[in-house]
Motif scaffolding. Structure first.
Motif, PDB file in Angstrom:
ATOM      1  N   ILE A   1       0.844  -1.200   0.000  1.00  0.00           N
ATOM      2  CA  ILE A   1       0.000   0.000   0.000  1.00  0.00           C
ATOM      3  C   ILE A   1       0.877   1.247   0.000  1.00  0.00           C
ATOM      4  O   ILE A   1       0.616   2.204  -0.734  1.00  0.00           O
ATOM      5  CB  ILE A   1      -0.944  -0.001   1.227  1.00  0.00           C
ATOM      6  N   ILE A   2       1.909   1.237   0.814  1.00  0.00           N
ATOM      7  CA  ILE A   2       2.818   2.386   0.890  1.00  0.00           C
ATOM      8  C   ILE A   2       3.510   2.604  -0.450  1.00  0.00           C
ATOM      9  O   ILE A   2       3.677   3.737  -0.902  1.00  0.00           O
ATOM     10  CB  ILE A   2       3.834   2.179   2.030  1.00  0.00           C
ATOM     11  N   MET A   3       3.900   1.518  -1.106  1.00  0.00           N
ATOM     12  CA  MET A   3       4.620   1.628  -2.376  1.00  0.00           C
ATOM     13  C   MET A   3       3.726   2.135  -3.512  1.00  0.00           C
ATOM     14  O   MET A   3       4.230   2.475  -4.580  1.00  0.00           O
ATOM     15  CB  MET A   3       5.243   0.286  -2.762  1.00  0.00           C
ATOM     16  N   LEU A   4       2.431   2.206  -3.297  1.00  0.00           N
ATOM     17  CA  LEU A   4       1.548   2.798  -4.312  1.00  0.00           C
ATOM     18  C   LEU A   4       1.826   4.280  -4.514  1.00  0.00           C
ATOM     19  O   LEU A   4       1.455   4.849  -5.539  1.00  0.00           O
ATOM     20  CB  LEU A   4       0.082   2.597  -3.927  1.00  0.00           C
TER      21      LEU A   4
ATOM     22  N   ASN B   1      -5.126   1.781  20.773  1.00  0.00           N
ATOM     23  CA  ASN B   1      -6.113   2.745  21.252  1.00  0.00           C
ATOM     24  C   ASN B   1      -7.532   2.235  21.101  1.00  0.00           C
ATOM     25  O   ASN B   1      -8.484   2.966  21.309  1.00  0.00           O
ATOM     26  CB  ASN B   1      -5.954   4.084  20.520  1.00  0.00           C
ATOM     27  N   ASN B   2      -7.672   0.984  20.681  1.00  0.00           N
ATOM     28  CA  ASN B   2      -8.970   0.305  20.537  1.00  0.00           C
ATOM     29  C   ASN B   2      -9.968   1.088  19.700  1.00  0.00           C
ATOM     30  O   ASN B   2     -11.156   1.142  20.019  1.00  0.00           O
ATOM     31  CB  ASN B   2      -9.561  -0.020  21.910  1.00  0.00           C
ATOM     32  N   MET B   3      -9.487   1.715  18.646  1.00  0.00           N
ATOM     33  CA  MET B   3     -10.385   2.434  17.740  1.00  0.00           C
ATOM     34  C   MET B   3     -10.933   1.473  16.703  1.00  0.00           C
ATOM     35  O   MET B   3     -10.302   0.467  16.375  1.00  0.00           O
ATOM     36  CB  MET B   3      -9.646   3.565  17.027  1.00  0.00           C
ATOM     37  N   ASP B   4     -12.097   1.795  16.191  1.00  0.00           N
ATOM     38  CA  ASP B   4     -12.648   1.079  15.053  1.00  0.00           C
ATOM     39  C   ASP B   4     -11.705   1.298  13.867  1.00  0.00           C
ATOM     40  O   ASP B   4     -11.010   2.317  13.794  1.00  0.00           O
ATOM     41  CB  ASP B   4     -14.044   1.656  14.753  1.00  0.00           C
ATOM     42  N   TYR B   5     -11.662   0.352  12.922  1.00  0.00           N
ATOM     43  CA  TYR B   5     -10.700   0.460  11.826  1.00  0.00           C
ATOM     44  C   TYR B   5     -10.891   1.743  11.017  1.00  0.00           C
ATOM     45  O   TYR B   5      -9.924   2.398  10.628  1.00  0.00           O
ATOM     46  CB  TYR B   5     -10.760  -0.768  10.907  1.00  0.00           C
ATOM     47  N   ARG B   6     -12.120   2.130  10.776  1.00  0.00           N
ATOM     48  CA  ARG B   6     -12.374   3.348  10.002  1.00  0.00           C
ATOM     49  C   ARG B   6     -11.932   4.595  10.781  1.00  0.00           C
ATOM     50  O   ARG B   6     -11.287   5.481  10.246  1.00  0.00           O
ATOM     51  CB  ARG B   6     -13.853   3.417   9.645  1.00  0.00           C
ATOM     52  N   GLU B   7     -12.280   4.619  12.054  1.00  0.00           N
ATOM     53  CA  GLU B   7     -11.893   5.743  12.902  1.00  0.00           C
ATOM     54  C   GLU B   7     -10.370   5.826  13.047  1.00  0.00           C
ATOM     55  O   GLU B   7      -9.797   6.916  13.060  1.00  0.00           O
ATOM     56  CB  GLU B   7     -12.540   5.579  14.281  1.00  0.00           C
ATOM     57  N   ALA B   8      -9.700   4.672  13.119  1.00  0.00           N
ATOM     58  CA  ALA B   8      -8.240   4.643  13.248  1.00  0.00           C
ATOM     59  C   ALA B   8      -7.571   5.250  12.015  1.00  0.00           C
ATOM     60  O   ALA B   8      -6.625   6.035  12.136  1.00  0.00           O
ATOM     61  CB  ALA B   8      -7.762   3.203  13.449  1.00  0.00           C
ATOM     62  N   VAL B   9      -8.065   4.914  10.836  1.00  0.00           N
ATOM     63  CA  VAL B   9      -7.480   5.447   9.602  1.00  0.00           C
ATOM     64  C   VAL B   9      -7.762   6.935   9.477  1.00  0.00           C
ATOM     65  O   VAL B   9      -6.869   7.730   9.144  1.00  0.00           O
ATOM     66  CB  VAL B   9      -8.011   4.677   8.373  1.00  0.00           C
ATOM     67  N   LEU B  10      -8.991   7.347   9.748  1.00  0.00           N
ATOM     68  CA  LEU B  10      -9.330   8.766   9.630  1.00  0.00           C
ATOM     69  C   LEU B  10      -8.571   9.616  10.642  1.00  0.00           C
ATOM     70  O   LEU B  10      -8.117  10.718  10.319  1.00  0.00           O
ATOM     71  CB  LEU B  10     -10.841   8.962   9.785  1.00  0.00           C
ATOM     72  N   GLU B  11      -8.398   9.110  11.844  1.00  0.00           N
ATOM     73  CA  GLU B  11      -7.652   9.855  12.861  1.00  0.00           C
ATOM     74  C   GLU B  11      -6.174   9.949  12.510  1.00  0.00           C
ATOM     75  O   GLU B  11      -5.546  10.983  12.718  1.00  0.00           O
ATOM     76  CB  GLU B  11      -7.828   9.209  14.239  1.00  0.00           C
ATOM     77  N   SER B  12      -5.620   8.873  11.968  1.00  0.00           N
ATOM     78  CA  SER B  12      -4.205   8.935  11.572  1.00  0.00           C
ATOM     79  C   SER B  12      -4.008   9.924  10.426  1.00  0.00           C
ATOM     80  O   SER B  12      -3.018  10.657  10.399  1.00  0.00           O
ATOM     81  CB  SER B  12      -3.683   7.551  11.175  1.00  0.00           C
ATOM     82  N   THR B  13      -4.958   9.976   9.504  1.00  0.00           N
ATOM     83  CA  THR B  13      -4.872  10.938   8.401  1.00  0.00           C
ATOM     84  C   THR B  13      -5.016  12.355   8.937  1.00  0.00           C
ATOM     85  O   THR B  13      -4.263  13.255   8.554  1.00  0.00           O
ATOM     86  CB  THR B  13      -5.956  10.657   7.353  1.00  0.00           C
ATOM     87  N   ARG B  14      -5.962  12.548   9.823  1.00  0.00           N
ATOM     88  CA  ARG B  14      -6.188  13.874  10.408  1.00  0.00           C
ATOM     89  C   ARG B  14      -4.968  14.364  11.180  1.00  0.00           C
ATOM     90  O   ARG B  14      -4.574  15.522  11.070  1.00  0.00           O
ATOM     91  CB  ARG B  14      -7.413  13.803  11.328  1.00  0.00           C
TER      92      ARG B  14
ATOM     93  N   ILE C   1      -4.045   6.595  -0.037  1.00  0.00           N
ATOM     94  CA  ILE C   1      -3.610   5.692   1.033  1.00  0.00           C
ATOM     95  C   ILE C   1      -4.721   5.429   2.056  1.00  0.00           C
ATOM     96  O   ILE C   1      -4.995   4.269   2.378  1.00  0.00           O
ATOM     97  CB  ILE C   1      -2.323   6.214   1.705  1.00  0.00           C
ATOM     98  N   PRO C   2      -5.398   6.447   2.579  1.00  0.00           N
ATOM     99  CA  PRO C   2      -6.482   6.148   3.530  1.00  0.00           C
ATOM    100  C   PRO C   2      -7.617   5.339   2.912  1.00  0.00           C
ATOM    101  O   PRO C   2      -8.178   4.454   3.569  1.00  0.00           O
ATOM    102  CB  PRO C   2      -6.985   7.527   3.966  1.00  0.00           C
ATOM    103  N   ALA C   3      -7.946   5.605   1.649  1.00  0.00           N
ATOM    104  CA  ALA C   3      -9.038   4.870   1.003  1.00  0.00           C
ATOM    105  C   ALA C   3      -8.710   3.381   0.895  1.00  0.00           C
ATOM    106  O   ALA C   3      -9.554   2.519   1.176  1.00  0.00           O
ATOM    107  CB  ALA C   3      -9.311   5.452  -0.380  1.00  0.00           C
ATOM    108  N   ILE C   4      -7.501   3.060   0.526  1.00  0.00           N
ATOM    109  CA  ILE C   4      -7.110   1.655   0.414  1.00  0.00           C
ATOM    110  C   ILE C   4      -6.922   1.036   1.793  1.00  0.00           C
ATOM    111  O   ILE C   4      -7.300  -0.110   2.029  1.00  0.00           O
ATOM    112  CB  ILE C   4      -5.825   1.535  -0.433  1.00  0.00           C
TER     113      ILE C   4
END
Length: 174
Positions: free
Chosen positions: A21-24, A87-100, A153-156
């Motif tokens: 994913i990173i190499m994309l 941090n026991n976040m939901d997968y969607r919340e974890a990705v959005l928070e990391s992007t934010r 990256i967040p979408a994938i």
């Protein structure tokens, strides 16, 4: 260079999917590098100067670009996995928070790099033509990959992180 970067990330993550994913970001950056080189040639032709060829320093710009553009994606993926596991976040919340949380540092570092590279590309003078190709590849690659890294990256990652198993918390850990 891309293969070595991929293998290093695979050992770091202990997984072959996340480094993929990173190499994309590398093809996106390479496309931006070619766009930057093309724009430089258009600029030079308007100035009645000879165009920039694909010389050794220009090709070195693509190698440098591989190492530079994967950093933002590495930070986003790593932070998303930490949010998910620890941090026991939901997968969607974890990705959005990391992007934010990574958005401002990514744009700040890209902006300073792009602004620092502009004089290298645009300045005329003795010896300037030697580094214009390198600068234009880095400038175009950074600009394009920065924008698309935040989108792609967040979408994938949202689709891939679903299969990740949550690591159990250790006793006494907070």
């Amino acid at each position: 260079a891309a293969m070595i970067a991929y293998l290093l990330m695979a050992s770091m993550f202990g997984n072959f999917i996340y480094p993929l994913i990173i190499m994309l970001t590398v093809p996106l950056a390479s496309a931006g590098g070619f766009i930057g080189l093309r724009l430089l040639n258009i600029y030079l032709s308007l100035s009645a100067l000879p165009g920039q060829s694909m010389d050794i320093l220009t090709m070195l710009g693509f190698v440098i670009l591989v190492g530079v553009v994967v950093n933002n994606a590495i930070l986003m993926v790593h932070q998303a996995l930490n949010n998910f596991h620890y941090n026991n976040m939901d997968y969607r919340e974890a990705v959005l928070e990391s992007t934010r949380s990574r958005l401002r540092p990514i744009y700040m570092s890209a902006t300073t790099s792009i602004c620092g590279m502009l004089p290298l590309v645009m300045s005329p003078g003795a010896g300037a033509e030697m580094y214009q190709g390198l600068g234009s590849v880095l400038l175009g690659g950074l600009a394009v990959s920065t924008v698309f890294t935040i989108l792609v990256i967040p979408a994938i990652l949202i689709f891939v992180i679903r299969i990740e198993k949550r690591k159990p918390r250790k006793e006494g850990a907070s």
